[in-house]
Design an enzyme around this catalytic site. Structure first.
Site, mmCIF file in Angstrom:
data_model
loop_
_atom_site.group_PDB
_atom_site.id
_atom_site.type_symbol
_atom_site.label_atom_id
_atom_site.label_comp_id
_atom_site.label_asym_id
_atom_site.label_seq_id
_atom_site.Cartn_x
_atom_site.Cartn_y
_atom_site.Cartn_z
ATOM 1 N N ASP A 169 -12.402 64.473 -45.511
ATOM 2 C CA ASP A 169 -10.984 64.126 -45.601
ATOM 3 C C ASP A 169 -10.184 65.313 -46.148
ATOM 4 O O ASP A 169 -10.442 65.772 -47.257
ATOM 5 C CB ASP A 169 -10.825 62.896 -46.522
ATOM 6 C CG ASP A 169 -9.367 62.554 -46.762
ATOM 7 O OD1 ASP A 169 -8.530 62.856 -45.893
ATOM 8 O OD2 ASP A 169 -9.057 61.994 -47.826
ATOM 9 N N SER A 219 -19.298 65.198 -48.163
ATOM 10 C CA SER A 219 -18.125 64.343 -48.408
ATOM 11 C C SER A 219 -18.439 63.211 -49.382
ATOM 12 O O SER A 219 -19.578 62.739 -49.442
ATOM 13 C CB SER A 219 -17.679 63.747 -47.064
ATOM 14 O OG SER A 219 -16.802 62.672 -47.260
ATOM 15 N N GLU A 259 -13.033 72.920 -49.074
ATOM 16 C CA GLU A 259 -12.638 71.715 -49.822
ATOM 17 C C GLU A 259 -11.128 71.670 -50.043
ATOM 18 O O GLU A 259 -10.512 72.692 -50.331
ATOM 19 C CB GLU A 259 -13.281 71.784 -51.217
ATOM 20 C CG GLU A 259 -14.313 70.772 -51.506
ATOM 21 C CD GLU A 259 -13.841 69.332 -51.639
ATOM 22 O OE1 GLU A 259 -14.723 68.460 -51.638
ATOM 23 O OE2 GLU A 259 -12.611 69.039 -51.743
ATOM 24 N N ASP A 260 -10.561 70.456 -49.957
ATOM 25 C CA ASP A 260 -9.119 70.335 -50.202
ATOM 26 C C ASP A 260 -8.807 69.752 -51.590
ATOM 27 O O ASP A 260 -7.638 69.654 -51.949
ATOM 28 C CB ASP A 260 -8.449 69.444 -49.134
ATOM 29 C CG ASP A 260 -8.847 67.992 -49.279
ATOM 30 O OD1 ASP A 260 -10.046 67.710 -49.513
ATOM 31 O OD2 ASP A 260 -7.957 67.130 -49.174
HETATM 32 P P1 B16 Z 1 -14.763 55.910 -48.885
HETATM 33 P P2 B16 Z 1 -13.743 63.524 -48.923
HETATM 34 C C1 B16 Z 1 -12.977 61.171 -49.939
HETATM 35 O O1 B16 Z 1 -13.345 61.947 -48.828
HETATM 36 C C2 B16 Z 1 -11.482 60.876 -49.899
HETATM 37 O O2 B16 Z 1 -10.753 62.074 -50.066
HETATM 38 C C3 B16 Z 1 -11.132 59.924 -51.020
HETATM 39 O O3 B16 Z 1 -9.754 59.610 -50.971
HETATM 40 C C4 B16 Z 1 -11.978 58.645 -50.861
HETATM 41 O O4 B16 Z 1 -11.700 57.731 -51.921
HETATM 42 C C5 B16 Z 1 -13.457 59.024 -50.879
HETATM 43 O O5 B16 Z 1 -13.718 59.947 -49.823
HETATM 44 C C6 B16 Z 1 -14.361 57.818 -50.695
HETATM 45 O O6 B16 Z 1 -14.173 57.305 -49.398
HETATM 46 O O7 B16 Z 1 -13.993 54.813 -49.540
HETATM 47 O O8 B16 Z 1 -14.581 56.004 -47.406
HETATM 48 O O9 B16 Z 1 -16.230 55.885 -49.273
HETATM 49 O O10 B16 Z 1 -12.475 64.253 -49.176
HETATM 50 O O11 B16 Z 1 -14.787 63.698 -50.022
HETATM 51 O O12 B16 Z 1 -14.309 63.789 -47.553
HETATM 52 MG MG MG Z 2 -11.267 65.995 -49.230
#
Ligand code: B16
Ligand code: MG
Length: 217
Positions: free
Chosen positions: A13, A116, A171-172
């Site tokens: 994300d 992620s 990474e963002d």
């Molecule tokens: P989920 P990343 C993260 O993705 C999101 O940036 C964050 O907003 C979200 O809460 C987290 O994943 C968990 O996601 O609810 O789908 O398990 O940036 O680490 O790719």
């Molecule tokens: Mg991210």
């Protein structure tokens, strides 16, 4: 040309796709149901943060306290809505030049790994039809410690057999960049330099990264 880095590890994300807008819709709807507003600015606090921690932040914004059982129910409700939304995701929502970036790295023999926090990463990769562009996927289903803990990136490096010092993380989120540094990796921030102080270097998107300059010397 000597190779400096042998693996690229990618957050999902904010680096591959903008799913933050769908997380936002689902969290906002939960907040409304609980009787408070949740702004786009506040949503920034949830970037790269696990689902459970995101819920805690949301509840503290609303000044709401609930027991653990209720937290599990709320997290599920939010995730069910989020999953409904991302089931519609398509390749047009991939961030600019992501696919050609991954393909170029692979053509150079550089490993590509997803790192992620999301437990929905497999569904998202499938919707974007890019599963085959990764040598390994380490996501929220495979780690127990959230970023800034380096677990996700160390596991990613191990999975493809590359030493952490030979890995570049894209990474963002600031917490993710801290995790990359703790893992002993080169940390590339995607976003704005003033918001990503732990990055070794920052680009607005993968489209701005010169692969030869970054991975070779
Ligand atoms: P989920 P990343 C993260 O993705 C999101 O940036 C964050 O907003 C979200 O809460 C987290 O994943 C968990 O996601 O609810 O789908 O398990 O940036 O680490 O790719
Ligand atoms: Mg991210």
């Amino acid at each position: 040309m000597n190779i400096k880095y042998k693996a690229g590890i990618f957050d999902l994300d904010g680096v591959i796709v903008d799913t933050a807008k769908y997380h936002y819709i689902a969290w906002k709807n939960l907040a409304h149901e609980l009787g408070f507003e949740f702004s786009k600015t506040e949503n920034q606090l949830l970037k790269g943060v696990s689902r459970e921690r995101s819920l805690e932040i949301l509840l503290s914004i609303g000044g709401i306290e609930v027991d653990d059982e209720t937290k599990i129910r709320m997290a599920k409700q939010k995730n069910d809505e989020y999953v409904r939304l991302i089931k519609q995701l398509d390749r047009s929502e991939m961030l600019p030049k992501v696919e050609s970036f991954l393909r170029s790295l692979r053509n150079y023999g550089i490993k590509t790994v997803l790192g992620s926090a999301s437990k929905n990463a497999p569904l998202i990769l499938q919707r974007l039809d890019i599963e085959k562009l990764f040598d390994a996927v380490i996501d929220g289903n495979k780690v127990s410690k959230a970023k800034p803990d380096p677990e996700v990136f160390l596991k990613a490096a191990k999975e493809v057999g590359i030493d952490p010092v030979n890995c570049v993380v894209f990474e963002d989120a600031e917490a993710g960049l801290q995790a990359a540094k703790l893992a002993g990796m080169y940390a590339v921030g995607i976003g704005k330099p003033d918001q990503l102080p732990s990055a070794d270097i920052v680009f607005p998107g993968l489209y701005g990264v010169d692969i030869k300059k970054m991975f070779f010397s």
